[in-house]
Write a protein that holds these residues in place. Structure first.
Motif, mmCIF file in Angstrom:
data_model
loop_
_atom_site.group_PDB
_atom_site.id
_atom_site.type_symbol
_atom_site.label_atom_id
_atom_site.label_comp_id
_atom_site.label_asym_id
_atom_site.label_seq_id
_atom_site.Cartn_x
_atom_site.Cartn_y
_atom_site.Cartn_z
ATOM 1 N N GLY A 50 29.779 55.959 22.064
ATOM 2 C CA GLY A 50 29.190 55.897 23.390
ATOM 3 C C GLY A 50 30.172 56.192 24.511
ATOM 4 N N ILE A 51 31.348 56.697 24.167
ATOM 5 C CA ILE A 51 32.370 57.016 25.166
ATOM 6 C C ILE A 51 32.095 58.405 25.732
ATOM 7 N N LYS A 52 32.148 58.516 27.056
ATOM 8 C CA LYS A 52 31.970 59.800 27.730
ATOM 9 C C LYS A 52 33.274 60.182 28.402
ATOM 10 N N GLY A 53 33.541 61.460 28.460
ATOM 11 C CA GLY A 53 34.766 61.917 29.110
ATOM 12 C C GLY A 53 34.952 63.407 28.960
ATOM 13 N N GLU A 54 36.183 63.820 29.106
ATOM 14 C CA GLU A 54 36.569 65.217 28.969
ATOM 15 C C GLU A 54 37.832 65.286 28.123
ATOM 16 N N ILE A 55 37.995 66.390 27.440
ATOM 17 C CA ILE A 55 39.196 66.612 26.635
ATOM 18 C C ILE A 55 39.639 68.052 26.833
ATOM 19 N N ALA A 56 40.946 68.266 26.854
ATOM 20 C CA ALA A 56 41.475 69.610 27.072
ATOM 21 C C ALA A 56 42.702 69.846 26.199
ATOM 22 N N ALA A 57 42.833 71.075 25.735
ATOM 23 C CA ALA A 57 44.054 71.539 25.082
ATOM 24 C C ALA A 57 44.818 72.333 26.142
ATOM 25 N N VAL A 58 46.053 71.955 26.389
ATOM 26 C CA VAL A 58 46.820 72.517 27.495
ATOM 27 C C VAL A 58 48.092 73.174 26.977
ATOM 28 N N ARG A 59 48.367 74.363 27.469
ATOM 29 C CA ARG A 59 49.621 75.067 27.189
ATOM 30 C C ARG A 59 50.554 74.865 28.383
ATOM 31 N N GLY A 60 51.853 74.741 28.120
ATOM 32 C CA GLY A 60 52.820 74.606 29.202
ATOM 33 C C GLY A 60 53.111 73.167 29.587
ATOM 34 N N LEU A 61 52.703 72.240 28.738
ATOM 35 C CA LEU A 61 52.947 70.826 28.948
ATOM 36 C C LEU A 61 53.656 70.319 27.705
ATOM 37 N N ASP A 62 54.747 69.573 27.871
ATOM 38 C CA ASP A 62 55.496 69.108 26.717
ATOM 39 C C ASP A 62 55.783 67.629 26.840
ATOM 40 N N LEU A 63 55.596 66.904 25.766
ATOM 41 C CA LEU A 63 55.870 65.482 25.686
ATOM 42 C C LEU A 63 57.087 65.296 24.794
ATOM 43 N N ASP A 64 58.133 64.693 25.348
ATOM 44 C CA ASP A 64 59.358 64.459 24.594
ATOM 45 C C ASP A 64 59.822 63.035 24.882
ATOM 46 N N GLY A 65 59.429 62.114 24.013
ATOM 47 C CA GLY A 65 59.752 60.712 24.239
ATOM 48 C C GLY A 65 59.041 60.198 25.477
ATOM 49 N N GLN A 66 59.802 59.693 26.429
ATOM 50 C CA GLN A 66 59.239 59.164 27.676
ATOM 51 C C GLN A 66 59.068 60.243 28.740
ATOM 52 N N GLU A 67 59.470 61.468 28.447
ATOM 53 C CA GLU A 67 59.432 62.566 29.416
ATOM 54 C C GLU A 67 58.219 63.465 29.198
ATOM 55 N N LEU A 68 57.549 63.771 30.287
ATOM 56 C CA LEU A 68 56.452 64.730 30.281
ATOM 57 C C LEU A 68 56.887 65.893 31.159
ATOM 58 N N SER A 69 57.004 67.082 30.574
ATOM 59 C CA SER A 69 57.522 68.250 31.293
ATOM 60 C C SER A 69 56.438 69.287 31.504
ATOM 61 N N LEU A 70 56.427 69.865 32.698
ATOM 62 C CA LEU A 70 55.530 70.967 33.016
ATOM 63 C C LEU A 70 56.329 72.257 33.006
ATOM 64 N N HIS A 71 55.779 73.294 32.407
ATOM 65 C CA HIS A 71 56.462 74.581 32.312
ATOM 66 C C HIS A 71 55.667 75.640 33.075
ATOM 67 N N ASP A 72 56.335 76.754 33.375
ATOM 68 C CA ASP A 72 55.640 77.874 34.013
ATOM 69 C C ASP A 72 54.484 78.311 33.129
ATOM 70 N N GLY A 73 53.423 78.741 33.749
ATOM 71 C CA GLY A 73 52.264 79.206 32.995
ATOM 72 C C GLY A 73 51.399 78.078 32.474
ATOM 73 N N LEU A 74 51.437 76.913 33.119
ATOM 74 C CA LEU A 74 50.586 75.804 32.705
ATOM 75 C C LEU A 74 49.127 76.279 32.694
ATOM 76 N N LYS A 75 48.451 76.106 31.564
ATOM 77 C CA LYS A 75 47.105 76.643 31.412
ATOM 78 C C LYS A 75 46.285 75.756 30.503
ATOM 79 N N VAL A 76 45.044 75.530 30.883
ATOM 80 C CA VAL A 76 44.104 74.829 30.023
ATOM 81 C C VAL A 76 43.536 75.867 29.062
ATOM 82 N N ARG A 77 43.847 75.694 27.769
ATOM 83 C CA ARG A 77 43.395 76.638 26.753
ATOM 84 C C ARG A 77 41.949 76.378 26.343
ATOM 85 N N LYS A 78 41.579 75.104 26.326
ATOM 86 C CA LYS A 78 40.220 74.741 25.925
ATOM 87 C C LYS A 78 39.853 73.453 26.647
ATOM 88 N N HIS A 79 38.606 73.368 27.115
ATOM 89 C CA HIS A 79 38.136 72.182 27.819
ATOM 90 C C HIS A 79 36.708 71.892 27.387
#
Length: 82
Positions: A50-79
Motif C-alpha cells: 500500500g506504499i505510494k511513491g516514485e522511484i528513479a534510476a539516476v546516472r551521475g550520482l555516486d554513493l561512497d560511504g557517507q559521501e554523496l557525489s554529483l557528477h557532470d551529466g546528472l540524468k534520470v535514466r528511468k522514472h
C-alpha cells in the motif's frame, strides 16, 4: 529519500546468463538491466504493502560511504510512479 547502490551487477548478470555472455555485454548494460529488475520488484513489493511513491534510476550520482557525489551529466535514466 532512499538511495540504493548496486555494486555487483556484472556478477548478477553472469549468474543468470553465464560468464561468456556477461563478458560480451558492457558493464553499463549490466548495471541498467539489474537496476530495471530491482525497480520492477521494488514497485511490486511496495505497492502490495500500500506504499505510494516514485522511484528513479539516476546516472551521475555516486554513493561512497557517507559521501554523496554529483557528477557532470546528472540524468534520470528511468522514472516510475507507483
Amino acid at each position: 529519500m532512499i538511495v540504493l547502490k548496486i555494486s555487483n551487477s556484472s556478477e548478477v548478470v553472469a549468474s543468470k546468463v553465464g560468464k561468456f555472455l556477461e563478458f560480451l555485454t558492457p558493464d553499463a548494460v549490466d548495471q541498467s538491466a539489474v537496476e530495471d529488475q530491482v525497480i520492477k520488484k521494488l514497485i511490486e513489493n511496495l505497492a502490495a504493502e500500500g506504499i505510494k511513491g516514485e522511484i528513479a534510476a539516476v546516472r551521475g550520482l555516486d554513493l561512497d560511504g557517507q559521501e554523496l557525489s554529483l557528477h557532470d551529466g546528472l540524468k534520470v535514466r528511468k522514472h516510475e510512479a507507483f
